[in-house]
Design a protein around this motif. Sequence first.
Motif, PDB file in Angstrom:
ATOM      1  N   SER A  50       1.751  15.447   4.258  1.00 12.84           N
ATOM      2  CA  SER A  50       2.558  14.240   4.511  1.00 12.84           C
ATOM      3  C   SER A  50       3.828  14.615   5.467  1.00 12.84           C
ATOM      4  O   SER A  50       4.181  16.034   5.576  1.00 12.84           O
ATOM      5  CB  SER A  50       3.512  13.933   3.134  1.00 12.84           C
ATOM      6  N   THR A  78       0.754  -1.125   0.196  1.00 11.86           N
ATOM      7  CA  THR A  78       0.035  -0.029   0.027  1.00 11.86           C
ATOM      8  C   THR A  78       0.793   1.332   0.091  1.00 11.86           C
ATOM      9  O   THR A  78       1.712   1.380   0.879  1.00 11.86           O
ATOM     10  CB  THR A  78      -0.822  -0.040   1.175  1.00 11.86           C
ATOM     11  N   THR A  90      -2.773   6.061   1.889  1.00 12.49           N
ATOM     12  CA  THR A  90      -3.242   5.938   3.310  1.00 12.49           C
ATOM     13  C   THR A  90      -3.526   7.432   3.475  1.00 12.49           C
ATOM     14  O   THR A  90      -4.192   7.667   4.660  1.00 12.49           O
ATOM     15  CB  THR A  90      -1.986   5.547   4.158  1.00 12.49           C
ATOM     16  N   ARG A  91      -3.138   8.518   2.773  1.00 17.03           N
ATOM     17  CA  ARG A  91      -3.401   9.802   3.151  1.00 17.03           C
ATOM     18  C   ARG A  91      -4.641  10.583   2.509  1.00 17.03           C
ATOM     19  O   ARG A  91      -5.340  11.494   2.994  1.00 17.03           O
ATOM     20  CB  ARG A  91      -2.134  10.849   2.588  1.00 17.03           C
ATOM     21  N   GLU A 132       2.082   5.004   0.332  1.00 14.20           N
ATOM     22  CA  GLU A 132       2.072   6.086   1.325  1.00 14.20           C
ATOM     23  C   GLU A 132       0.825   7.274   0.981  1.00 14.20           C
ATOM     24  O   GLU A 132       0.081   7.597   1.951  1.00 14.20           O
ATOM     25  CB  GLU A 132       3.460   6.716   1.842  1.00 14.20           C
ATOM     26  N   SER A 133       0.754   7.510  -0.250  1.00 10.62           N
ATOM     27  CA  SER A 133      -0.130   8.431  -0.596  1.00 10.62           C
ATOM     28  C   SER A 133      -1.532   8.039  -0.749  1.00 10.62           C
ATOM     29  O   SER A 133      -2.486   8.830  -0.435  1.00 10.62           O
ATOM     30  CB  SER A 133       0.290   8.984  -1.961  1.00 10.62           C
ATOM     31  N   SER A 164       6.636  13.325   5.305  1.00  7.59           N
ATOM     32  CA  SER A 164       7.990  13.232   4.501  1.00  7.59           C
ATOM     33  C   SER A 164       8.227  14.069   3.287  1.00  7.59           C
ATOM     34  O   SER A 164       9.177  13.916   2.578  1.00  7.59           O
ATOM     35  CB  SER A 164       7.791  11.806   3.847  1.00  7.59           C
ATOM     36  N   SER A 221       6.291  14.648   0.830  1.00  6.98           N
ATOM     37  CA  SER A 221       5.581  14.354  -0.476  1.00  6.98           C
ATOM     38  C   SER A 221       4.664  15.474  -0.928  1.00  6.98           C
ATOM     39  O   SER A 221       4.349  16.335  -0.003  1.00  6.98           O
ATOM     40  CB  SER A 221       4.742  13.195  -0.438  1.00  6.98           C
ATOM     41  N   GLY A 275       0.027   5.890  -5.587  1.00  7.25           N
ATOM     42  CA  GLY A 275       1.496   5.884  -5.220  1.00  7.25           C
ATOM     43  C   GLY A 275       2.140   6.660  -6.383  1.00  7.25           C
ATOM     44  O   GLY A 275       3.560   6.675  -6.436  1.00  7.25           O
TER      45      GLY A 275
END
Length: 339
Positions: free
Chosen positions: A242, A106, A111-112, A108-109, A244, A246, A184
């Motif tokens: 994010s 999955t 999950t956002r 990361e984007s 991180s 992103s 993603g």
Amino acid sequence: MTRPLVFLACVALTATARASPPQPDRDPGLLVRALWLIQRQGTPDALAPQSDQAMKGRLFKALGKDGTLTSTELNGLMASSTFAKLAGPDQRLDPQEIAMALTADTPESRTRLLPGIRAHADSLTTSFDLIHDSHRVAGDAMVAWIAEKYRPGQALNLTVICTGNSRRSILGATMGNIAAAYYGLPEIRFHSGGTAPTAFNPRTVNALREIGVEIDPTGGEARRGEPATANPIYRVRWGTPSDSGSPPLETTEFSKLYSDPANPQAEFAALLVCSEADAGCPVVRGASVRIPVPYLDPKIYDDGAYETTKYAERRDDMGRLLFSVLMRVRNQLHERPTN
């Protein structure tokens, strides 16, 4: 398993996608999780929109009573070498292993994404068989262009163009941005523009809010295309920030010419989503590719009993095409050798 039961399974899966959006925390079921695994690890032929219904029928049959998949049952849907890596020593994929494979992959984007949007996006992935034949060629052209131009960490732009930049172009751009985050690929950004701008139509706003997109007026107004029509500027958000660094999952949206300074000026893909814009823009200045992909304007249903339904229908028609496109792009990029 008889052929009628397989057919009914496909009909049920498609009907689910046509119904109201599912609750974010509701279990999608084993068939859908297996479908997502094939969409991530399946062969290119299995993932073509024209193969979607047959693929889902085969998958329903392959799951059988115990929900376990074997390489033989997935022949043609997944490469045997891919299956072997996923299945391990026993060469069987049970429901827990399917779920674990999806969780590990999955982005990361995804999950956002805001919860309602994530649930609606999940639902759209079950209905690629509803992509119209006339849009499949355009989808293939988008896949080829994006896969060729994509570079990790570098913005890649597509501008969705209709006449008034009030309905289809904004619906398409927003759904494209959601699809990019879902798969993603947040470097891929969709923009909207028109040939005779008016305003971000309130019905378009409602159709996007219906699936959880947050749309708030900024208090500003952009240049008016029609002197009598106010052109408010909105903040459109489909995901959370994010940690991180992103790209943010939001944009500023208003009605504008496709060549407006707010849009990319060069090396973008121009997606012509109405026949009027297609005819009016034989050459799109700055575009490196021009792809006609016309849709019927939901405006024809304004102020009637089916207005809300038809705006939602157009949102999802455009959404499932762009989800199918970016799913296939993601898979191609995953297979690309790294230096």
